[in-house]
Design a protein around this motif. Sequence first.
Motif, PDB file in Angstrom:
ATOM      1  N   SER A   1     -14.517   2.970  17.166  1.00  0.00           N
ATOM      2  CA  SER A   1     -13.833   2.783  18.445  1.00  0.00           C
ATOM      3  C   SER A   1     -14.010   4.004  19.338  1.00  0.00           C
ATOM      4  CB  SER A   1     -12.344   2.512  18.218  1.00  0.00           C
ATOM      5  OG  SER A   1     -12.145   1.332  17.472  1.00  0.00           O
ATOM      6  N   HIS A   2     -13.993   5.173  18.722  1.00  0.00           N
ATOM      7  CA  HIS A   2     -14.196   6.404  19.483  1.00  0.00           C
ATOM      8  C   HIS A   2     -15.620   6.449  20.035  1.00  0.00           C
ATOM      9  CE1 HIS A   2     -12.044  10.431  19.931  1.00  0.00           C
ATOM     10  NE2 HIS A   2     -13.081  10.477  20.739  1.00  0.00           N
TER      11      HIS A   2
ATOM     12  N   VAL B   1     -17.447   3.900  20.792  1.00  0.00           N
ATOM     13  CA  VAL B   1     -17.502   2.920  21.879  1.00  0.00           C
ATOM     14  C   VAL B   1     -16.958   3.524  23.176  1.00  0.00           C
ATOM     15  CG1 VAL B   1     -16.470   0.772  22.722  1.00  0.00           C
ATOM     16  CG2 VAL B   1     -17.470   0.859  20.437  1.00  0.00           C
ATOM     17  N   ARG B   2     -15.833   4.239  23.071  1.00  0.00           N
ATOM     18  CA  ARG B   2     -15.248   4.863  24.259  1.00  0.00           C
ATOM     19  C   ARG B   2     -16.187   5.913  24.861  1.00  0.00           C
ATOM     20  NH1 ARG B   2     -10.482   4.378  21.092  1.00  0.00           N
ATOM     21  NH2 ARG B   2     -10.678   6.517  20.320  1.00  0.00           N
ATOM     22  N   ILE B   3     -16.911   6.636  23.995  1.00  0.00           N
ATOM     23  CA  ILE B   3     -17.839   7.665  24.471  1.00  0.00           C
ATOM     24  C   ILE B   3     -18.985   7.045  25.261  1.00  0.00           C
ATOM     25  CG2 ILE B   3     -19.578   9.335  23.683  1.00  0.00           C
ATOM     26  CD1 ILE B   3     -17.683  10.008  21.357  1.00  0.00           C
ATOM     27  N   MET B   4     -19.494   5.902  24.779  1.00  0.00           N
ATOM     28  CA  MET B   4     -20.659   5.290  25.435  1.00  0.00           C
ATOM     29  C   MET B   4     -20.299   4.392  26.605  1.00  0.00           C
ATOM     30  SD  MET B   4     -23.387   4.482  22.366  1.00  0.00           S
ATOM     31  CE  MET B   4     -22.218   3.728  21.232  1.00  0.00           C
ATOM     32  N   ASN B   5     -19.012   4.150  26.805  1.00  0.00           N
ATOM     33  CA  ASN B   5     -18.585   3.370  27.962  1.00  0.00           C
ATOM     34  C   ASN B   5     -18.897   4.122  29.249  1.00  0.00           C
ATOM     35  OD1 ASN B   5     -17.414   0.750  28.140  1.00  0.00           O
ATOM     36  ND2 ASN B   5     -15.837   1.399  26.702  1.00  0.00           N
TER      37      ASN B   5
ATOM     38  N   SER C   1     -17.131  -2.794  24.118  1.00  0.00           N
ATOM     39  CA  SER C   1     -15.871  -2.983  23.382  1.00  0.00           C
ATOM     40  C   SER C   1     -16.170  -3.354  21.939  1.00  0.00           C
ATOM     41  CB  SER C   1     -15.012  -4.081  24.035  1.00  0.00           C
ATOM     42  OG  SER C   1     -15.652  -5.343  23.943  1.00  0.00           O
ATOM     43  N   ILE C   2     -15.193  -3.120  21.071  1.00  0.00           N
ATOM     44  CA  ILE C   2     -15.320  -3.495  19.669  1.00  0.00           C
ATOM     45  C   ILE C   2     -13.990  -4.067  19.192  1.00  0.00           C
ATOM     46  CG2 ILE C   2     -14.743  -1.158  18.893  1.00  0.00           C
ATOM     47  CD1 ILE C   2     -16.570  -1.667  16.450  1.00  0.00           C
ATOM     48  N   VAL C   3     -14.065  -5.140  18.426  1.00  0.00           N
ATOM     49  CA  VAL C   3     -12.878  -5.807  17.899  1.00  0.00           C
ATOM     50  C   VAL C   3     -13.045  -5.970  16.399  1.00  0.00           C
ATOM     51  CG1 VAL C   3     -11.486  -7.908  17.940  1.00  0.00           C
ATOM     52  CG2 VAL C   3     -12.492  -7.043  20.060  1.00  0.00           C
ATOM     53  N   LYS C   4     -11.982  -5.690  15.677  1.00  0.00           N
ATOM     54  CA  LYS C   4     -11.971  -5.882  14.224  1.00  0.00           C
ATOM     55  C   LYS C   4     -11.298  -7.212  13.924  1.00  0.00           C
ATOM     56  CE  LYS C   4     -10.528  -3.530   9.940  1.00  0.00           C
ATOM     57  NZ  LYS C   4      -9.821  -2.332   9.409  1.00  0.00           N
ATOM     58  N   MET C   5     -12.007  -8.081  13.206  1.00  0.00           N
ATOM     59  CA  MET C   5     -11.494  -9.424  12.931  1.00  0.00           C
ATOM     60  C   MET C   5     -11.326  -9.605  11.426  1.00  0.00           C
ATOM     61  SD  MET C   5     -13.799 -11.632  15.647  1.00  0.00           S
ATOM     62  CE  MET C   5     -15.321 -11.117  14.880  1.00  0.00           C
TER      63      MET C   5
ATOM     64  N   GLY D   1     -26.561   0.143  16.372  1.00  0.00           N
ATOM     65  CA  GLY D   1     -26.994   1.034  15.300  1.00  0.00           C
ATOM     66  C   GLY D   1     -26.245   2.350  15.315  1.00  0.00           C
ATOM     67  N   ILE D   2     -25.992   2.875  16.511  1.00  0.00           N
ATOM     68  CA  ILE D   2     -25.233   4.121  16.648  1.00  0.00           C
ATOM     69  C   ILE D   2     -23.792   3.935  16.187  1.00  0.00           C
ATOM     70  CG2 ILE D   2     -24.239   5.701  18.343  1.00  0.00           C
ATOM     71  CD1 ILE D   2     -26.825   5.428  19.948  1.00  0.00           C
ATOM     72  N   ILE D   3     -23.172   2.850  16.634  1.00  0.00           N
ATOM     73  CA  ILE D   3     -21.774   2.597  16.285  1.00  0.00           C
ATOM     74  C   ILE D   3     -21.607   2.460  14.776  1.00  0.00           C
ATOM     75  CG2 ILE D   3     -19.873   0.940  16.516  1.00  0.00           C
ATOM     76  CD1 ILE D   3     -20.950   0.314  19.333  1.00  0.00           C
ATOM     77  N   VAL D   4     -22.525   1.725  14.140  1.00  0.00           N
ATOM     78  CA  VAL D   4     -22.458   1.539  12.688  1.00  0.00           C
ATOM     79  C   VAL D   4     -22.715   2.864  11.966  1.00  0.00           C
ATOM     80  CG1 VAL D   4     -23.565   0.432  10.710  1.00  0.00           C
ATOM     81  CG2 VAL D   4     -23.036  -0.911  12.765  1.00  0.00           C
TER      82      VAL D   4
END
Length: 328
Positions: free
Chosen positions: A188-189, A191-195, A221-225, A262-265
């Motif tokens: 999540s962090h 994601v916020r950086i790349m926004n 954005s990213i959502v955990k399901m 790939g970066i987020i993972v």
Amino acid sequence: RRLLLQSDLRICKTNCVRFAVRVAYDGLDYHGFQSQPHGNTIQDQIEHRLSNLLNRKVRILGCSRTDAKVHARGFVFTVDLSGEEIERLSSRRINECRMKLQEQEGCTREALVAKTIHSAIKQLTPQRPGSIVARTVVPITMDFDPKFSSLWKRYSYHVACCDNHSSPFLTRYCWQMTNQQLDFDAMSHAVRIMNGKHNFEWISLVEKGEQRDPFRDLKLSIVKMEDHKQSLFDPCFANTTMYKITGTCDFFLYKMMRRIVGIIVAVGKGEVKWPTLESCLETQDNECCRMNGSDDVSSAADSIPSALLQTAPPHGLCLEHVEYEIPI
């Protein structure tokens, strides 16, 4: 009204009409959208069917070039028909379907042809029946371009973390990881950086001659399901955590979205820390501004950690929607 319809057809016989078609497709068994010599692409399948319908070679124009194995829910392409073809298809539609008089009266010739095009694509018989579906068909102006008339595109990407074994019901549409936990807070962090507006050239495979500004304004954005109670395959999702990453932008550079995933993972796995990503992104933004107008970008990429240059598998990616000024 029937006479008015027939008169309208005669008047417009020599005119061309452009139709915009929004399709959804399962791309796993195809080599992308754009036509290839081997013919196993989404474009080839659609053009083959429309060529049979119109008794001529048909070329369509797509809104994007999705890679092999990438899916779409809202891909848009255009096809042009002559006035003579519109007359023939609309007349055939009336005769074949034997529509009620009042139903004929409420339909323009373009609407009748749109129904025929919709049916033609619906009847596609590729190697996986039902893998290409027409959602909407609408007549538009001849200056409409499905690629350059778009306002923005939205992609989604699904990642599935399974405790013990992978699920066959997720294989086609998710990047599956077995016995691998991801740090959602760290992702999540990231994601916020790349926004926001950044230089994304360093994570994309920019083709030679590309004239687009590498600074893109990205909404990420990213959502955990974790709740799959409404799924048809509930038992198959036991001990599975899903992550949905969504990106919206006016223009995506080549492989930009898959590199972002790939970066987020990589951050979620702990292979690279988010402060490193933040520092790298800031460096690339500044470097791009400094080297504006120069073709030599190699020095700007020398210090990028390899963990930030991973490309996510294609089958987890889906083109969700392409937005235009007119409804399609």
